[in-house]
Design a protein around this motif. Structure first.
Motif, PDB file in Angstrom:
ATOM      1  N   GLY A  26       0.814  -1.200   0.000  1.00  0.00           N
ATOM      2  CA  GLY A  26       0.000   0.000   0.000  1.00  0.00           C
ATOM      3  C   GLY A  26       0.851   1.254   0.000  1.00  0.00           C
ATOM      4  N   ALA A  27       0.450   2.226  -0.816  1.00  0.00           N
ATOM      5  CA  ALA A  27       1.107   3.530  -0.856  1.00  0.00           C
ATOM      6  C   ALA A  27       0.200   4.558  -0.204  1.00  0.00           C
ATOM      7  CB  ALA A  27       1.411   3.931  -2.289  1.00  0.00           C
ATOM      8  N   VAL A  28       0.780   5.662   0.205  1.00  0.00           N
ATOM      9  CA  VAL A  28       0.029   6.778   0.756  1.00  0.00           C
ATOM     10  C   VAL A  28      -0.041   7.917  -0.260  1.00  0.00           C
ATOM     11  CG1 VAL A  28      -0.021   8.532   2.588  1.00  0.00           C
ATOM     12  CG2 VAL A  28       0.629   6.174   3.123  1.00  0.00           C
ATOM     13  N   ASP A  29       1.020   8.041  -1.045  1.00  0.00           N
ATOM     14  CA  ASP A  29       1.114   9.129  -2.020  1.00  0.00           C
ATOM     15  C   ASP A  29       2.097   8.729  -3.107  1.00  0.00           C
ATOM     16  OD1 ASP A  29       3.562   9.281  -0.739  1.00  0.00           O
ATOM     17  OD2 ASP A  29       3.054  11.082   0.385  1.00  0.00           O
ATOM     18  N   ALA A  30       2.424   9.679  -3.979  1.00  0.00           N
ATOM     19  CA  ALA A  30       3.318   9.387  -5.093  1.00  0.00           C
ATOM     20  C   ALA A  30       4.720   9.028  -4.621  1.00  0.00           C
ATOM     21  CB  ALA A  30       3.369  10.574  -6.044  1.00  0.00           C
ATOM     22  N   LEU A  31       5.198   9.649  -3.546  1.00  0.00           N
ATOM     23  CA  LEU A  31       6.540   9.345  -3.052  1.00  0.00           C
ATOM     24  C   LEU A  31       6.626   7.915  -2.542  1.00  0.00           C
ATOM     25  CD1 LEU A  31       9.440  10.069  -2.306  1.00  0.00           C
ATOM     26  CD2 LEU A  31       8.573  11.007  -0.141  1.00  0.00           C
ATOM     27  N   TYR A  45      -0.753  -0.488  -4.398  1.00  0.00           N
ATOM     28  CA  TYR A  45      -2.146  -0.382  -3.967  1.00  0.00           C
ATOM     29  C   TYR A  45      -2.391   0.946  -3.263  1.00  0.00           C
ATOM     30  CZ  TYR A  45      -6.429  -1.256  -1.313  1.00  0.00           C
ATOM     31  OH  TYR A  45      -7.688  -1.154  -0.773  1.00  0.00           O
ATOM     32  N   LEU A  46      -3.521   1.572  -3.539  1.00  0.00           N
ATOM     33  CA  LEU A  46      -3.942   2.784  -2.832  1.00  0.00           C
ATOM     34  C   LEU A  46      -5.274   2.505  -2.159  1.00  0.00           C
ATOM     35  CD1 LEU A  46      -3.634   5.833  -2.163  1.00  0.00           C
ATOM     36  CD2 LEU A  46      -4.932   6.290  -4.266  1.00  0.00           C
TER      37      LEU A  46
END
Length: 298
Positions: A26-31, A45-46
């Motif tokens: 899972g990601a939180v943002d583009a970084l 995954y977002l």
């Protein structure tokens, strides 16, 4: 067709149907998505939890445009399949149709829609799940399937059921939950998503679901299988929706407490500098240095 000429959705679809497990942190943002791909993951995954936390509200209150805008930032930054939480379609079937179009235009490769009621209840976080009847959810899946075809877009449609979760476990068994997912798969979804809470349930899902399944791994819930164990059972994909925001929160809290209590960050200057350099490299800053230099603006 070469791998590079296939859409991200095609790549995701083929990967899920293969014998290899798709691992999507899972990601939180583009970084954070860029870091995930830099260390070697080929799917990201977002989730609604991460987006809700990042906007300082909560998952049930995250809107469709907040999710699609964050997804667009990620797909601009990384060129790997992105799977996104589509909530309960963010409304009735008409809203679901619009959601699918927005997500397709955001460049995502896959999305999941759940059979919870909408608006999603805040008590969801306390284990109180309010779900719709099977026919209502099947209608949403049918409309979502039609939307992606009408838009001439390619997106992997994942059907999630929250039956057999929290308070629902009192009235619906894992057999009921699998039956729901199978109905949704028959309505046009390509992949299912359930929440087994024992190893026996996990195996039952793998054996009786009529399509590839996604496992949702959160470290505060059992079971917590390894990727190897999930692959052996035949699951198609595993996602880690809450790990990134939890880890970020732990380290940010420690940083701020150190500044408050000690008047300094506590970071080793060399390590700090190395991490700054790493960030600059993975976001492509050296390439922009070259562009500036070539245009005489160095």
């Amino acid at each position: 067709m070469s791998e590079t000429s296939k859409s991200n959705a095609q790549q995701l679809r083929e990967a899920i149907l293969s014998e290899d497990l798709v691992v999507a942190p899972g990601a939180v943002d583009a970084l954070t998505a860029t870091i995930a791909t830099d260390v070697g993951f080929d799917t990201v995954y977002l989730g609604g939890y991460a987006t809700g936390a990042a906007t300082a509200v909560t998952e049930p209150m995250a809107t469709m445009t907040e999710m699609s805008d964050r997804a667009r930032e990620i797909t601009y930054a990384v060129d790997v399949p992105l799977v996104v939480d589509g909530n309960a379609g963010f409304g009735d079937p008409a809203h679901t149709h619009r959601t699918v179009n927005h997500f397709i235009n955001s460049g995502i490769a896959g999305m999941h829609i759940e059979d919870q009621v909408y608006p999603k209840r805040l008590h969801y976080h306390e284990g109180r799940h309010h779900i719709t009847d099977i026919d209502s959810m099947k209608t949403k899946i049918e409309v979502a399937d039609r939307a992606r075809r009408d838009a001439d877009g390619d997106i992997v449609l994942i059907a999630r059921s929250d039956a057999n979760r929290g308070n629902r476990r009192e009235s619906e068994t894992i057999e009921d939950a699998v039956n729901r997912v199978n109905e949704y798969l028959g309505a046009g979804a390509e992949v299912g998503m359930l929440f087994p809470r024992t190893w026996e349930e996990m195996e039952y899902v793998a054996d009786h679901a009529e399509g590839p399944m996604t496992f949702v791994l959160s470290d505060n819930y059992d079971p917590r299988p390894t990727t190897e164990e999930l692959e052996e059972l035949g699951y198609g994909m595993v996602i880690y929706p809450t790990a990134a925001p939890v880890v970020i929160t732990k380290h940010m809290k420690a940083l701020y407490e150190n500044i408050r209590d000690n008047g300094e960050t506590g970071w080793n200057p060399e390590e700090y500098g190395d991490l700054r350099t790493y960030i600059e490299e993975i976001i492509g800053l050296p390439d922009y240095y070259d562009i500036e230099a070539a245009s005489g603006k160095k």
